[in-house]
Design a protein around this motif. Structure first.
Motif, short mmCIF file in Angstrom:
data_model
loop_
_atom_site.label_atom_id
_atom_site.label_comp_id
_atom_site.label_asym_id
_atom_site.label_seq_id
_atom_site.Cartn_x
_atom_site.Cartn_y
_atom_site.Cartn_z
N LEU A 1 42.06 -94.62 29.62
CA LEU A 1 41.36 -94.20 30.83
C LEU A 1 39.86 -94.36 30.62
N ALA A 2 39.16 -94.86 31.62
CA ALA A 2 37.71 -94.97 31.54
C ALA A 2 37.12 -94.20 32.71
N TYR A 3 35.97 -93.57 32.47
CA TYR A 3 35.32 -92.87 33.57
C TYR A 3 33.81 -92.86 33.39
N LYS A 4 33.13 -92.74 34.52
CA LYS A 4 31.68 -92.67 34.55
C LYS A 4 31.31 -91.44 35.37
N VAL A 5 30.66 -90.48 34.73
CA VAL A 5 30.27 -89.25 35.42
C VAL A 5 28.96 -89.49 36.15
N THR A 6 28.94 -89.19 37.45
CA THR A 6 27.70 -89.33 38.22
C THR A 6 27.04 -87.97 38.42
N LYS A 7 27.81 -86.89 38.31
CA LYS A 7 27.26 -85.54 38.37
C LYS A 7 28.10 -84.67 37.44
N LYS A 8 27.46 -84.08 36.45
CA LYS A 8 28.18 -83.28 35.46
C LYS A 8 28.50 -81.91 36.04
N GLY A 9 29.78 -81.54 35.98
CA GLY A 9 30.18 -80.22 36.46
C GLY A 9 30.02 -79.18 35.37
N THR A 10 29.95 -77.92 35.78
CA THR A 10 29.79 -76.84 34.81
C THR A 10 30.93 -75.83 34.93
#
Length: 109
Positions: free
Chosen positions: A12-21
């Motif tokens: 699986l590949a992913y790119k985070v555009t907004k990091k959740g908390t």
């Protein structure tokens, strides 16, 4: 290659555009997600139309479930699901066998 794209052991590949908390879901949790799914050529095959939809990570395709149990609530990301974590060799509606799936997701909660 984009250095912001993370690849997991499964492929699986992913790119985070907004990091959740928020909290990270377990596979049996109900996760609320806003999403758009498309093929690698940009053809959209599914969308929650901007509304959150609830899924249990254990019942969606493996790559989608892995993303939901890896990324914390509040995260916006683009995930790239290789065929073996998606629908594999089976035909799924407009999705050809062997397709890579691309989802823009926002994990709401």
């Amino acid at each position: 290659a984009d250095k912001n794209i993370v690849k997991t052991a499964s492929g699986l590949a992913y790119k985070v555009t907004k990091k959740g908390t928020g909290a990270v879901a377990k596979k049996e949790d109900n996760v609320k997600v806003i999403y758009t799914g498309r093929l690698i050529d940009g053809t959209e095959f599914d969308s929650s139309k901007g509304q959150p939809v609830s899924f249990k990570p254990e019942i969606v395709v493996p790559g989608f479930g892995e993303a939901l149990t890896t990324l914390p609530a509040g995260t916006k990301a683009t995930i790239y699901i290789p065929e073996d974590l998606g629908y594999g060799k089976q035909n799924a509606g407009s999705i050809e066998p062997g397709s890579t799936l691309v989802f823009d997701i926002e994990i709401v909660g």
